[in-house]
Design a protein around this motif. Sequence first.
Motif, PDB file in Angstrom:
ATOM      1  N   UNK A 126       0.801  -1.228   0.000  1.00  0.00           N
ATOM      2  CA  UNK A 126       0.000   0.000   0.000  1.00  0.00           C
ATOM      3  C   UNK A 126       0.828   1.270   0.000  1.00  0.00           C
ATOM      4  N   UNK A 127       2.136   1.136  -0.144  1.00  0.00           N
ATOM      5  CA  UNK A 127       2.995   2.317  -0.262  1.00  0.00           C
ATOM      6  C   UNK A 127       2.936   3.254   0.921  1.00  0.00           C
ATOM      7  N   UNK A 128       2.787   2.691   2.127  1.00  0.00           N
ATOM      8  CA  UNK A 128       2.709   3.550   3.308  1.00  0.00           C
ATOM      9  C   UNK A 128       4.039   3.675   4.030  1.00  0.00           C
ATOM     10  N   UNK A 129       5.087   3.119   3.416  1.00  0.00           N
ATOM     11  CA  UNK A 129       6.419   3.221   4.007  1.00  0.00           C
ATOM     12  C   UNK A 129       6.709   2.143   5.041  1.00  0.00           C
ATOM     13  N   UNK A 130       5.735   1.243   5.256  1.00  0.00           N
ATOM     14  CA  UNK A 130       5.935   0.149   6.213  1.00  0.00           C
ATOM     15  C   UNK A 130       6.022  -1.166   5.431  1.00  0.00           C
ATOM     16  N   UNK A 131       7.103  -1.889   5.652  1.00  0.00           N
ATOM     17  CA  UNK A 131       7.264  -3.170   4.969  1.00  0.00           C
ATOM     18  C   UNK A 131       6.120  -4.100   5.345  1.00  0.00           C
ATOM     19  N   UNK A 132       5.654  -4.869   4.377  1.00  0.00           N
ATOM     20  CA  UNK A 132       4.497  -5.731   4.601  1.00  0.00           C
ATOM     21  C   UNK A 132       4.725  -6.741   5.718  1.00  0.00           C
ATOM     22  N   UNK A 133       5.991  -7.139   5.934  1.00  0.00           N
ATOM     23  CA  UNK A 133       6.272  -8.114   6.983  1.00  0.00           C
ATOM     24  C   UNK A 133       6.758  -7.466   8.275  1.00  0.00           C
ATOM     25  N   UNK A 134       6.551  -6.153   8.376  1.00  0.00           N
ATOM     26  CA  UNK A 134       6.940  -5.437   9.591  1.00  0.00           C
ATOM     27  C   UNK A 134       5.849  -5.542  10.647  1.00  0.00           C
ATOM     28  N   UNK A 135       6.279  -5.601  11.912  1.00  0.00           N
ATOM     29  CA  UNK A 135       5.306  -5.658  13.007  1.00  0.00           C
ATOM     30  C   UNK A 135       4.477  -4.379  13.056  1.00  0.00           C
ATOM     31  N   UNK A 136       5.029  -3.288  12.522  1.00  0.00           N
ATOM     32  CA  UNK A 136       4.326  -2.003  12.541  1.00  0.00           C
ATOM     33  C   UNK A 136       3.262  -1.913  11.452  1.00  0.00           C
ATOM     34  N   UNK A 137       3.292  -2.840  10.486  1.00  0.00           N
ATOM     35  CA  UNK A 137       2.322  -2.830   9.388  1.00  0.00           C
ATOM     36  C   UNK A 137       1.108  -3.652   9.808  1.00  0.00           C
ATOM     37  N   UNK A 138       0.028  -2.973  10.092  1.00  0.00           N
ATOM     38  CA  UNK A 138      -1.177  -3.646  10.594  1.00  0.00           C
ATOM     39  C   UNK A 138      -2.281  -3.739   9.543  1.00  0.00           C
ATOM     40  N   UNK A 139      -2.022  -3.189   8.351  1.00  0.00           N
ATOM     41  CA  UNK A 139      -3.013  -3.250   7.267  1.00  0.00           C
ATOM     42  C   UNK A 139      -2.250  -3.363   5.948  1.00  0.00           C
ATOM     43  N   UNK A 140      -1.842  -4.574   5.608  1.00  0.00           N
ATOM     44  CA  UNK A 140      -0.941  -4.807   4.485  1.00  0.00           C
ATOM     45  C   UNK A 140      -1.443  -4.222   3.174  1.00  0.00           C
ATOM     46  N   UNK A 141      -2.718  -4.433   2.872  1.00  0.00           N
ATOM     47  CA  UNK A 141      -3.225  -4.004   1.568  1.00  0.00           C
ATOM     48  C   UNK A 141      -3.889  -2.631   1.584  1.00  0.00           C
ATOM     49  N   UNK A 142      -3.849  -1.969   2.725  1.00  0.00           N
ATOM     50  CA  UNK A 142      -4.370  -0.603   2.790  1.00  0.00           C
ATOM     51  C   UNK A 142      -5.854  -0.474   2.537  1.00  0.00           C
ATOM     52  N   UNK A 143      -6.626  -1.497   2.929  1.00  0.00           N
ATOM     53  CA  UNK A 143      -8.074  -1.442   2.700  1.00  0.00           C
ATOM     54  C   UNK A 143      -8.834  -0.982   3.935  1.00  0.00           C
ATOM     55  N   UNK A 144      -8.087  -0.516   4.923  1.00  0.00           N
ATOM     56  CA  UNK A 144      -8.657   0.012   6.174  1.00  0.00           C
ATOM     57  C   UNK A 144      -9.282  -1.058   7.060  1.00  0.00           C
ATOM     58  N   UNK A 145      -8.913  -2.304   6.801  1.00  0.00           N
ATOM     59  CA  UNK A 145      -9.301  -3.399   7.685  1.00  0.00           C
ATOM     60  C   UNK A 145      -8.019  -3.923   8.325  1.00  0.00           C
ATOM     61  N   UNK A 146      -7.969  -3.903   9.632  1.00  0.00           N
ATOM     62  CA  UNK A 146      -6.785  -4.398  10.328  1.00  0.00           C
ATOM     63  C   UNK A 146      -6.540  -5.853   9.951  1.00  0.00           C
ATOM     64  N   UNK A 147      -5.272  -6.213   9.770  1.00  0.00           N
ATOM     65  CA  UNK A 147      -4.944  -7.559   9.314  1.00  0.00           C
ATOM     66  C   UNK A 147      -5.430  -8.647  10.264  1.00  0.00           C
ATOM     67  N   UNK A 148      -5.542  -8.302  11.548  1.00  0.00           N
ATOM     68  CA  UNK A 148      -6.010  -9.301  12.511  1.00  0.00           C
ATOM     69  C   UNK A 148      -7.494  -9.160  12.827  1.00  0.00           C
ATOM     70  N   UNK A 149      -8.201  -8.400  11.989  1.00  0.00           N
ATOM     71  CA  UNK A 149      -9.632  -8.207  12.179  1.00  0.00           C
ATOM     72  C   UNK A 149     -10.413  -9.374  11.584  1.00  0.00           C
ATOM     73  N   UNK A 150     -11.535  -9.700  12.217  1.00  0.00           N
ATOM     74  CA  UNK A 150     -12.385 -10.783  11.713  1.00  0.00           C
ATOM     75  C   UNK A 150     -12.933 -10.452  10.329  1.00  0.00           C
ATOM     76  N   UNK A 151     -13.039  -9.160  10.021  1.00  0.00           N
ATOM     77  CA  UNK A 151     -13.603  -8.762   8.730  1.00  0.00           C
ATOM     78  C   UNK A 151     -12.563  -8.771   7.613  1.00  0.00           C
ATOM     79  N   UNK A 152     -11.282  -8.957   7.966  1.00  0.00           N
ATOM     80  CA  UNK A 152     -10.223  -8.983   6.954  1.00  0.00           C
ATOM     81  C   UNK A 152      -9.973 -10.427   6.547  1.00  0.00           C
ATOM     82  N   UNK A 153     -10.511 -10.791   5.402  1.00  0.00           N
ATOM     83  CA  UNK A 153     -10.407 -12.175   4.928  1.00  0.00           C
ATOM     84  C   UNK A 153      -9.462 -12.316   3.740  1.00  0.00           C
TER      85      UNK A 153
END
Length: 314
Positions: A126-153
């Motif tokens: 998503x070009x947010x400056x956070x590597x996709x495998x970084x602990x600081x990256x909580x929304x890899x694809x930038x769709x505004x759904x947290x990666x650990x959210x039940x709604x992020x499938x």
Amino acid sequence: MKKRILQTTACYRRTALTVAVMAALTAISAHARSSSGPDLDGDGIPNIIDPDVDNDGLPNGRDSNVDGGVSRSGRLKGRYVGDRLNNDAPAETDIDGDGLLDDSAAERDIDGDGKTDDSAAETDLDGDGKADDSAAETDIDGDNKADDSASETDLDGDEKADDSSAETDIDADGKADDSAAETDIDGDGKDDDAADETDIDGDDTDDDAADETDIDGDGKDDDAADETDIDGDGKDDDAPDETDIDGDGLDNANDDDVDGDDNVGAADDDEDGDGKADDDDQDGIADTDDDDDDDDDDDDDDVTPPTPPVVPAP
């Protein structure tokens, strides 16, 4: 006669030329349509193929706001163009301004950096400056759904559900989920075999939950015969150095539920989850059918001895 032949030949040539010209015009028209779309900075290059959408001098892949900035040249020089939403802003649903929503099936390059989202070279979807495998990256694809959210499938936004057998690289880091080199399947910054990693495939179902039937999200049921690495840590479940088969942070020796299938004790006829019924004494007879599963020549306590025949009184 000769004159008629020449006229006919000329006619054929004109027809062939007309067909060729029409084909070329059709191709040009099709190319124009495929290359058309929003052109934020007015440079004649549609956003979908523009390496610097807002013409602010920052390539899309290094721009914290791909579709918003001060244009440095052209007819809009010196003017602010686009939005004022950073790539990771909740309201930003089309990072590169190409008219394709970031979570749509047609969007193959979310941040418009020229790298397809499923490319091994794409390390920041998503070009947010956070590597996709970084602990600081909580929304890899930038769709505004947290990666650990039940709604992020769909962590990486490739339109393949994370628990689908077709999804072989959940976090889109270029490493197959069942590869020995993939140590963080869901890209949350926690190693898959870490004690605090309780949801290896990031599907919001705890690895030790009764309804978690595919811990590593590789599309193979954990108790399937062809599932040889339940937690996806690159170690075969029957390898000597695999001390935590289900990746729950507990050594197999201290784990009541070794394969993480939520079946314990007598209820579990496949303790190691290799798809084969347990055979403790390795006599070729499954423990559930073996009167002597420990090979001590005595009937097991859990097997009801046969009822002796009734002998009539003398």
